[in-house]
Design a protein around this motif. Structure first.
Motif, PDB file in Angstrom:
ATOM      1  N   GLU A 137       8.762  -4.065   4.788  1.00 40.48           N
ATOM      2  CA  GLU A 137       7.671  -3.187   4.368  1.00 40.48           C
ATOM      3  C   GLU A 137       6.780  -3.859   3.316  1.00 40.48           C
ATOM      4  N   GLU A 138       7.394  -4.464   2.304  1.00 37.68           N
ATOM      5  CA  GLU A 138       6.630  -5.114   1.239  1.00 37.68           C
ATOM      6  C   GLU A 138       5.759  -6.235   1.813  1.00 37.68           C
ATOM      7  N   THR A 139       6.355  -7.034   2.702  1.00 34.70           N
ATOM      8  CA  THR A 139       5.625  -8.177   3.255  1.00 34.70           C
ATOM      9  C   THR A 139       4.437  -7.716   4.086  1.00 34.70           C
ATOM     10  N   ARG A 150       2.808  -4.884   3.883  1.00 33.16           N
ATOM     11  CA  ARG A 150       1.777  -4.284   3.021  1.00 33.16           C
ATOM     12  C   ARG A 150       0.935  -5.372   2.363  1.00 33.16           C
TER      13      ARG A 150
END
Ligand code: MG
Length: 231
Positions: A106-108, A110
């Motif tokens: 998810e972080e990547t 985003r």
């Protein structure tokens, strides 16, 4: 050329999939052993899946039908309907399980979505894949979704044409050398391979059939933003 569009595979790249097939196959093996202790259940199921691929395509529903057919065949049609019901239940369970994202996904995504167009390019069953994406909470990050019946050079070229993508500015990210790396490089794009803990036999590629450049391998998706910068 700088990377403008990043294609992502779904199964075993963004979310867990193959490990679930392994768990179910283990249960299937245990169930059938009670009826046919000497049969090579895994080998017969694998043959059945390959034979059925051109009829049913990829995905959980096809896998479930192949388990049922293998069970009927190996027991000489003597398997009780109550056991077939159990197998059907495993298929439904697989289809309804929550989408479990891999670490860092998810972080990547985003981070990358701010500077690139992201496209989900996956194969398998249309309904199942759309449902998994909806449950993943990642839907809004993708500019588009392509669900292909097969990933090969022609189908990637079709994606490039439909979406006006210049392959020179395209990178595909995925866990399968056969589906996410080899055909993309052949179509003029680049690829990043992120191996998953389990690889389906069908997706393996002999080392000598891999392209010599145009792709690289990382261990975790969190390494991707830095790698894309360097390309
Ligand atoms: Mg995959």
């Amino acid at each position: 050329m700088a990377v403008r569009v990043v294609g992502f595979d779904g199964d075993d790249t963004l979310w867990h999939s193959e490990t679930r097939f392994h768990v179910t196959q283990g249960e299937f093996r245990d169930l059938l052993k009670r009826h046919v202790p000497d049969a090579d259940i895994d080998a017969r199921l694998a043959e059945m899946e390959m034979a059925n691929l051109s009829i049913y395509g990829y995905g959980v529903k096809s896998f479930t039908l192949s388990m049922l057919e293998t069970a009927i065949e190996l027991t000489g049609a003597r398997i009780p309907a109550s056991d077939l019901e159990v197998i059907l239940g495993w298929g439904k369970r697989m289809l309804m399980q929550p989408t479990e994202l891999l670490p860092g996904v998810e972080e990547t995504l985003r981070l990358l979505a701010t500077g690139h167009d992201l496209v989900l390019i996956t194969k398998g069953d249309l309904f199942d894949q759309e449902s998994k994406l909806a449950r993943s909470g990642l839907g809004d990050l993708f500019l588009g979704v392509e669900i292909l019946s097969e990933k090969n050079t022609d189908t990637y070229r079709g994606v490039f044409r439909r979406r006006g993508i210049d392959p020179a500015g395209f990178v595909m990210v995925g866990n399968s050398l056969r589906s996410d790396v080899v055909p993309v490089v052949a179509a003029g794009g680049r690829a990043v391979h992120i191996p998953y803990e389990v690889t389906w036999e069908h997706e393996r590629v002999p080392e000598d059939q891999l392209p010599t450049d145009g792709w690289l391998r990382i261990e975790r998706i969190a390494e991707l933003p830095e790698v894309l910068e360097s390309l």
